[in-house]
Motif scaffolding. Sequence first.
Motif, PDB file in Angstrom:
ATOM      1  N   ILE A  60       0.833  -1.216   0.000  1.00  0.00           N
ATOM      2  CA  ILE A  60       0.000   0.000   0.000  1.00  0.00           C
ATOM      3  C   ILE A  60       0.862   1.259   0.000  1.00  0.00           C
ATOM      4  O   ILE A  60       0.523   2.256  -0.622  1.00  0.00           O
ATOM      5  CB  ILE A  60      -0.965  -0.007   1.211  1.00  0.00           C
ATOM      6  N   VAL A  61       2.005   1.195   0.675  1.00  0.00           N
ATOM      7  CA  VAL A  61       2.867   2.378   0.747  1.00  0.00           C
ATOM      8  C   VAL A  61       3.354   2.749  -0.652  1.00  0.00           C
ATOM      9  O   VAL A  61       3.284   3.903  -1.070  1.00  0.00           O
ATOM     10  CB  VAL A  61       4.045   2.138   1.712  1.00  0.00           C
ATOM     11  N   LYS A  95       5.315   6.294  10.335  1.00  0.00           N
ATOM     12  CA  LYS A  95       4.026   5.794   9.855  1.00  0.00           C
ATOM     13  C   LYS A  95       3.018   5.769  10.993  1.00  0.00           C
ATOM     14  O   LYS A  95       3.407   5.439  12.103  1.00  0.00           O
ATOM     15  CB  LYS A  95       4.186   4.366   9.320  1.00  0.00           C
ATOM     16  N   PRO A  96       1.743   6.056  10.796  1.00  0.00           N
ATOM     17  CA  PRO A  96       1.181   6.526   9.528  1.00  0.00           C
ATOM     18  C   PRO A  96       1.475   8.017   9.325  1.00  0.00           C
ATOM     19  O   PRO A  96       1.510   8.774  10.271  1.00  0.00           O
ATOM     20  CB  PRO A  96      -0.334   6.321   9.715  1.00  0.00           C
ATOM     21  N   PHE A  97       1.700   8.375   8.072  1.00  0.00           N
ATOM     22  CA  PHE A  97       1.999   9.783   7.792  1.00  0.00           C
ATOM     23  C   PHE A  97       1.083  10.304   6.701  1.00  0.00           C
ATOM     24  O   PHE A  97       0.487   9.535   5.952  1.00  0.00           O
ATOM     25  CB  PHE A  97       3.460   9.949   7.384  1.00  0.00           C
ATOM     26  N   LYS A  98       0.994  11.630   6.651  1.00  0.00           N
ATOM     27  CA  LYS A  98       0.163  12.243   5.619  1.00  0.00           C
ATOM     28  C   LYS A  98       0.954  12.358   4.336  1.00  0.00           C
ATOM     29  O   LYS A  98       2.159  12.579   4.363  1.00  0.00           O
ATOM     30  CB  LYS A  98      -0.258  13.645   6.043  1.00  0.00           C
ATOM     31  N   LEU A  99       0.245  12.258   3.220  1.00  0.00           N
ATOM     32  CA  LEU A  99       0.901  12.444   1.924  1.00  0.00           C
ATOM     33  C   LEU A  99       1.615  13.791   1.873  1.00  0.00           C
ATOM     34  O   LEU A  99       2.732  13.897   1.383  1.00  0.00           O
ATOM     35  CB  LEU A  99      -0.150  12.407   0.815  1.00  0.00           C
TER      36      LEU A  99
END
Lengths: 865, 125
Positions: free
Chosen positions: B14-15, B104-108
């Motif tokens: 997914i990343v 992670k999780p990070f924003k685009l």
Amino acid sequence: MWSRIKKSIKRLFAKKYEKISFQQIFEQFQLLLQYHQDAMELIADLGEKSGGDYIFDRKYLIDSTSRLQDLLLRMVKGLNQISSDRYYELYSTLDRIFFPIEMELRGRLALSNAPYVVSITEMPLDTPELTGGKANALGEIIHKLGIPAPSGFVITNRAYSRFVDYNELEERIHSWIELWINGKETLEKSSGQIRYSILAGIVPQDITRQIRDNAKGENVFWAVRSSAYGEDGDLSFAGLHESILNTSASQIPDAYKQVLASLYSPEALTYRRQMGMIGEEAAMAVLCQEMVDSRASGVIQTLSLESSAPNCLEIYAAFGLGRTVVEGRDASDSYVVERAYPHKIVSKRIVKKESLVRAASWGGEEEVVLPEDQQEKSSISDTTVNSLAKWAMALERYFKRPQEIEWALDAEDQVWILQSRRLAINLEVAEKVTKRGERFSSYPILIENQGVVAHTGVGSGPVFLVNSQNDMLAFPEGAALVTKYTAPWLAQIVPKATAIIAEKGSVAGHLATIAREFRVPALLGIDNVTEILSDGMEITLDTYHRTVYAGKVAELINFERVQSMVFEESPEFRLLRRILKRIAALHMIDPYASNFTPSNCVSVHDMIRFIHEKSVQELMEIPAALSRFKGAKVWKLESSVPLDLRILDLGGGIEPELSGDKVHIEQVRSLPLRALWEGVSYPDSWSTRPVDIDFKGLMSSLTRNWDAAGGGVMSAGFNLAVVSDLYMNLHLRLGYHFNLIDATMYEQAQRNHIYFRFVGGVTDLTRRSRRAQVLSQILSNYHFNVLIKGDLVIARLVDVPKEEIQGRLTVIGALIGFTRQLDIQLRSDQDIDQFVEQFFHQYENLGKSLLAGGENGQVENHGFR
Amino acid sequence: MGKLKIMVLDDEPIVCKRLKPALEKQGYEVDSFTQSADAMEQIKKVDYDIIITDLKMKGIDGMQLLTEAKQRSPKTEVIVITGFATMETAKESFHKGVFDFIAKPFKLSEIQEVVSRAEAKIRGE
């Protein structure tokens, strides 16, 4: 009877408070509130991740759910501690709810428990692994978009495995494929042998029985279609698999086998080999849809592939069943229609249609000659063209990519959507578009690097400003919704919107949740957005760069169109949504409903709600049980206000070294109680006219008539505040209503809350409900999240600085006096607004800055927790 | 200097699937890998301007890969993505000349911002 109840209550308390001290109960209660808040924050975080702005992985999901499980375990323990294990059952509830979540996270989608056959209305969403791509998409069309699609059922992938096992086909299929791959056998021979074995197989009775149960007898006919996993999704198997129309219930098992066999047709095998999938185990779910008696039918492509009609969609139509159109478009009428609302028809091409395919009365299809006078008529009316275009664009907005849609028009001219799949776009076009890459500097940028992303994506359309509920009716399909506030009623227009841009609102709020539900790109928290963007202006929202461009940025839109993956459809997001369904969905709303029990909790949120309600109820019983606490020092508040208030100090709430048993408000150190009392003793708050006489009478009759639904336990006849320096838990029983207020005033905003609960009254339910309305309107104006259920009002506010808590507690204090006997005076619904106005007039100087629209009205709507 | 070349390596598909299109839209040329062995082969053939890699992976881990990449092409800027739990290990990699970390999780938008900064450094702005 009553004395028996009393006795049993006494017994209960005697047992209960031996185990835990008074102090501990309140410590535990505060902990419970803290866990409650932490758990709701975790859930909000998970919800936020489903908006696509974050990149997360499975590990994040595993970590979050295990933290959630830990919090829930503490909550269950805490509640049992303050209730002498009365809710022991919750331990097993916890296991029951978390077990399937763990299974999901381990990737063991419990196929072994899944049904062989499931109706479309009851099938689980986000599980194409079970129901196949086509059926899953259809489920979403029906459940989420409310677009008319024929009812039906799915014979699942599990049924396929059962069929293969039952007929011992696995080995056979495998070896024939291997022979072909190794060049030892021809494709045709291998394919033929496999298909023959499938057709000769027997559909086991446990499957046929379930088919029969779903197939409604012999008078209904069915379209039996393939719904393979991956089909209509990333991979297009369009046309590779069989569809069998107009099948009677008893013929479904045979049709089912034919559709299964088509999984191994030469074309399907070749395709899977090309895609590198031949080594994977194939499986197929089969969709059975009720036949639409179609007068006309056809196909829509939401994006015209003709370069001459770039902003248009195309509709193909013919009389009768759809096969004519699906299998060859030359003999169909075609309509080129603008994609944008109101979907102007750009051109029509009406061809000569010599015959039509229709459902034969004996089942199956037949081709008949069309009467000469009909051959050159348009197969559908302009009105139908228009509704088709509208549905088609709604489907594209939701599925995020241009769609190819099969539809039918029945004898009553009602449009039905039969299926919708991704339209295959020529990849050469894609290459050209992606090369552009760079920022789209030729378009003026109106908003850049601002706001928070509630749902990720690109959306383009004309701006439509919504200021009030009245604007909603005029909201056009495919417009960009621009608004100042994020009011709950906006939910109704979200499915029509191509983008949402709002001045207020948070990613954990209601609007954000709805935007994600309907997959509408949404950017919130843009200052002065209603001034930057004006009605009718064409814009493009790109949440990836938190940018709004003036105009329609075709490059950006095309770039999105040709991306292979819609993030919403990726396995990780589907997993998250399936988990969220078991975590965040709330089913238990009414704490007085008979089904408000641990066994009826279906989600984590249900459990949280249940535990919270029950812990509050435990506290409500405290005043009645107070005499049981030896050595608990109770102070009496001396005041001119006729509100008999006793205070129990947990520590730091009363001036130290005070003797006697009376205190004045100046000697109270508890900040929340002082703030509240300021409102209670505000001039005119406690006008003793005209309810005073009533009031006394009512107070004396309290123990006689108190409705058990209000709290379950009789009042001790006085009001109690349990306080510490920064905490207050206040029980008020005034007249026939019961009011609980729990509040903290810490330095750290995230530890603060006000919980307000109000129920009961002396009059009939209608009037009491009116009072609930008054309270709700007033509290909502102060940014409380309010829930009303009959005459019950629950209002919550969390995460605000202590100054704001203080201001609101003063307002609540004033409200306590104001609403005492309001129900008697609320004779009609019109009185509601009048009393709300009266309140704001009477207390116009209280908490002004905290009002909605006020300068400090920065509290975000977190949705009801 | 034309388009910058970026490698994305993470064993969670997914990343890669999300990062590749997002960065391409920003105008970069992106290759993505879910197998670190494949990525290792690739850096022997191509010098990337920026490598975005997870730290913990089966087989060759991110640390080995970034060490190798830095040896081959010292100018390559490496951005490490990591879970919160492994942040400490991640900090060690600072010694190896990592440009920045992202948890992670990070924003685009967060990773896009880090990449833009790395680009500015590469282009000597």
